[in-house]
Design a protein around this motif. Structure first.
Motif, PDB file in Angstrom:
ATOM      1  N   UNK A 149       0.994  -1.198  -0.052  1.00  0.00           N
ATOM      2  CA  UNK A 149      -0.022  -0.139   0.040  1.00  0.00           C
ATOM      3  C   UNK A 149       0.859   1.359  -0.215  1.00  0.00           C
ATOM      4  N   UNK A 150       0.273   2.262  -0.601  1.00  0.00           N
ATOM      5  CA  UNK A 150       1.034   3.623  -0.561  1.00  0.00           C
ATOM      6  C   UNK A 150       0.007   4.581  -0.120  1.00  0.00           C
ATOM      7  N   UNK A 151       0.246   5.689   0.674  1.00  0.00           N
ATOM      8  CA  UNK A 151      -0.425   6.998   1.083  1.00  0.00           C
ATOM      9  C   UNK A 151      -1.230   7.441  -0.115  1.00  0.00           C
ATOM     10  N   UNK A 152      -2.228   7.906   0.067  1.00  0.00           N
ATOM     11  CA  UNK A 152      -2.928   8.576  -1.383  1.00  0.00           C
ATOM     12  C   UNK A 152      -2.231   9.881  -1.558  1.00  0.00           C
ATOM     13  N   UNK A 153      -2.024  10.011  -3.054  1.00  0.00           N
ATOM     14  CA  UNK A 153      -1.172  11.052  -3.517  1.00  0.00           C
ATOM     15  C   UNK A 153       0.514  10.787  -3.404  1.00  0.00           C
ATOM     16  N   UNK A 154       0.850   9.753  -2.888  1.00  0.00           N
ATOM     17  CA  UNK A 154       2.219   9.747  -2.735  1.00  0.00           C
ATOM     18  C   UNK A 154       3.067   9.009  -4.105  1.00  0.00           C
ATOM     19  N   UNK A 155       4.095   9.593  -4.648  1.00  0.00           N
ATOM     20  CA  UNK A 155       4.569   9.267  -5.760  1.00  0.00           C
ATOM     21  C   UNK A 155       6.109   8.973  -5.487  1.00  0.00           C
ATOM     22  N   UNK A 156       6.788   7.670  -5.364  1.00  0.00           N
ATOM     23  CA  UNK A 156       8.162   7.733  -5.366  1.00  0.00           C
ATOM     24  C   UNK A 156       8.882   8.471  -6.440  1.00  0.00           C
ATOM     25  N   UNK A 157      10.218   8.865  -6.099  1.00  0.00           N
ATOM     26  CA  UNK A 157      10.948   9.880  -7.247  1.00  0.00           C
ATOM     27  C   UNK A 157      11.360   8.790  -8.129  1.00  0.00           C
ATOM     28  N   UNK A 158      11.388   9.440  -9.609  1.00  0.00           N
ATOM     29  CA  UNK A 158      11.459   8.781 -10.760  1.00  0.00           C
ATOM     30  C   UNK A 158      13.092   8.232 -10.612  1.00  0.00           C
ATOM     31  N   UNK A 159      13.293   6.857 -10.853  1.00  0.00           N
ATOM     32  CA  UNK A 159      14.466   6.368 -11.083  1.00  0.00           C
ATOM     33  C   UNK A 159      15.373   6.271  -9.513  1.00  0.00           C
ATOM     34  N   UNK A 160      14.505   6.297  -8.611  1.00  0.00           N
ATOM     35  CA  UNK A 160      15.079   6.285  -7.232  1.00  0.00           C
ATOM     36  C   UNK A 160      14.798   4.801  -6.702  1.00  0.00           C
ATOM     37  N   UNK A 161      15.942   4.176  -6.007  1.00  0.00           N
ATOM     38  CA  UNK A 161      15.726   2.886  -5.501  1.00  0.00           C
ATOM     39  C   UNK A 161      14.668   2.872  -4.700  1.00  0.00           C
ATOM     40  N   UNK A 162      14.080   1.777  -4.218  1.00  0.00           N
ATOM     41  CA  UNK A 162      12.954   1.548  -2.997  1.00  0.00           C
ATOM     42  C   UNK A 162      13.727   2.177  -1.576  1.00  0.00           C
ATOM     43  N   UNK A 163      12.948   2.954  -1.162  1.00  0.00           N
ATOM     44  CA  UNK A 163      13.495   3.607   0.289  1.00  0.00           C
ATOM     45  C   UNK A 163      13.550   2.478   1.295  1.00  0.00           C
ATOM     46  N   UNK A 164      14.764   2.588   1.832  1.00  0.00           N
ATOM     47  CA  UNK A 164      15.064   1.899   3.283  1.00  0.00           C
ATOM     48  C   UNK A 164      14.186   2.308   4.290  1.00  0.00           C
ATOM     49  N   UNK A 165      13.584   1.516   5.254  1.00  0.00           N
ATOM     50  CA  UNK A 165      12.675   1.597   6.222  1.00  0.00           C
ATOM     51  C   UNK A 165      13.349   2.552   7.197  1.00  0.00           C
ATOM     52  N   UNK A 166      12.722   3.599   7.396  1.00  0.00           N
ATOM     53  CA  UNK A 166      13.256   5.054   8.362  1.00  0.00           C
ATOM     54  C   UNK A 166      12.170   5.207   9.247  1.00  0.00           C
ATOM     55  N   UNK A 167      12.600   5.589  10.552  1.00  0.00           N
ATOM     56  CA  UNK A 167      11.786   6.110  11.578  1.00  0.00           C
ATOM     57  C   UNK A 167      11.112   7.440  10.966  1.00  0.00           C
ATOM     58  N   UNK A 168      12.027   8.151  10.176  1.00  0.00           N
ATOM     59  CA  UNK A 168      11.703   9.371   9.930  1.00  0.00           C
ATOM     60  C   UNK A 168      10.916   9.347   8.316  1.00  0.00           C
ATOM     61  N   UNK A 169       9.655   9.802   8.415  1.00  0.00           N
ATOM     62  CA  UNK A 169       8.757   9.221   7.022  1.00  0.00           C
ATOM     63  C   UNK A 169       9.147  10.475   5.849  1.00  0.00           C
ATOM     64  N   UNK A 170       9.911  11.374   6.333  1.00  0.00           N
ATOM     65  CA  UNK A 170      10.168  12.477   5.343  1.00  0.00           C
ATOM     66  C   UNK A 170      11.579  12.095   4.608  1.00  0.00           C
ATOM     67  N   UNK A 171      12.217  11.033   5.026  1.00  0.00           N
ATOM     68  CA  UNK A 171      13.417  10.841   4.558  1.00  0.00           C
ATOM     69  C   UNK A 171      13.450  10.168   3.288  1.00  0.00           C
ATOM     70  N   UNK A 172      14.213  10.755   2.164  1.00  0.00           N
ATOM     71  CA  UNK A 172      14.447  10.180   0.974  1.00  0.00           C
ATOM     72  C   UNK A 172      13.245  10.527  -0.112  1.00  0.00           C
ATOM     73  N   UNK A 173      12.389  11.481   0.540  1.00  0.00           N
ATOM     74  CA  UNK A 173      11.313  11.927  -0.582  1.00  0.00           C
ATOM     75  C   UNK A 173      11.884  13.192  -0.974  1.00  0.00           C
ATOM     76  N   UNK A 174      11.138  13.747  -2.168  1.00  0.00           N
ATOM     77  CA  UNK A 174      11.229  14.999  -2.740  1.00  0.00           C
ATOM     78  C   UNK A 174      10.475  16.086  -2.163  1.00  0.00           C
ATOM     79  N   UNK A 175       9.273  15.829  -1.670  1.00  0.00           N
ATOM     80  CA  UNK A 175       8.302  16.763  -1.198  1.00  0.00           C
ATOM     81  C   UNK A 175       7.579  16.338   0.036  1.00  0.00           C
ATOM     82  N   UNK A 176       7.384  16.853   0.932  1.00  0.00           N
ATOM     83  CA  UNK A 176       6.773  16.270   2.440  1.00  0.00           C
ATOM     84  C   UNK A 176       5.320  15.507   1.980  1.00  0.00           C
ATOM     85  N   UNK A 177       4.494  16.161   0.973  1.00  0.00           N
ATOM     86  CA  UNK A 177       3.172  15.487   0.883  1.00  0.00           C
ATOM     87  C   UNK A 177       3.480  13.917   0.373  1.00  0.00           C
ATOM     88  N   UNK A 178       4.462  13.419  -0.118  1.00  0.00           N
ATOM     89  CA  UNK A 178       4.780  12.216  -0.431  1.00  0.00           C
ATOM     90  C   UNK A 178       4.632  11.341   0.824  1.00  0.00           C
TER      91      UNK A 178
END
Length: 225
Positions: A149-178
């Motif tokens: 499942x993905x949060x509504x409206x979230x979109x991973x960055x193009x060409x970026x590998x799958x994000x590692x699990x992190x306590x910080x949900x903002x880590x690895x995203x290009x925009x906070x809304x992701x």
């Protein structure tokens, strides 16, 4: 009870225009209204008011929480930190040395879920196989979603590998809304967070530890002391 949560800036969801002085009206475990504070306060003058500094946003979603809670140990403060240190412990070898038990995993997971709540997290993805961990997650109030499942409206960055699990949900995203889980709108579950930031862009710099409050089901489950 009606509660009106207002902040310096309201971001109701992915793609929405930030609203200065916006507010969220909560009735029970649902959102009863979203909009300018003055309008909502005038319409419901008897509502309890909670004023927050910074940005009020939808709560955040953490993906891969089974990695964070079933394959990561959080030392107990202050009893174990002197011996183990304060950092989370990962890796098969390191965990094997701890001789993990069902009870110990459950206690660690409770500490882990508190860390998530303190970062504005309201939902997680993962499959929890340790009963005590599963119980800790359910009791925390966090919503559990399937791994895909993905949060509504979230979109991973193009060409970026799958994000590692992190306590910080903002880590690895290009925009906070992701990192947002859903949107704030009438009838939706009352789950949102407030961060000590000037605007959404600053959230990526400050990280989720800037969270000052987390609300799930209309209940204030975290408040920075």
């Amino acid at each position: 009870m009606l509660t009106l949560h207002t902040a310096e800036l309201l971001v109701a969801g992915p793609g929405s225009t930030p609203l200065p002085g916006g507010a969220v009206l909560v009735e029970g475990d649902r959102i009863a209204g979203v909009g300018p504070y003055e309008e909502l306060a005038a319409a419901r003058p008897h509502a309890r008011v909670r004023r927050w500094p910074g940005v009020l946003t939808p709560g955040l979603l953490v993906r891969g929480a089974d990695e964070l809670l079933e394959r990561t140990y959080y030392p107990d403060d202050p009893y174990e930190i002197a011996e183990l240190g304060a950092d989370p412990i990962r890796g098969r070898a390191a965990l094997a040395e701890l001789t993990m038990t069902e009870s110990r995993w459950g206690n660690s997971a409770r500490r882990g879920t508190q860390k998530l709540l303190a970062r504005g997290v309201v939902a997680v993805t993962g499959r929890f196989t340790v009963p005590s961990v599963r119980t800790a997650v359910v009791r925390s109030g966090l919503t559990v979603l399937p791994p895909a499942a993905r949060p509504s409206g979230a979109r991973p960055s193009q060409g970026r590998p799958e994000r590692e699990a992190s306590l910080d949900p903002f880590a690895g995203w290009d925009a906070a809304e992701q990192a947002f889980h859903g949107a704030l709108e009438p009838g939706a579950p009352a789950r949102f967070a407030v961060f000590a930031a000037a605007d959404p862009e600053e959230l990526l710099t400050l990280g989720a530890t800037s969270c000052v409050a987390t609300v799930i089901g209309g209940r204030l489950l975290h408040r920075r002391r």
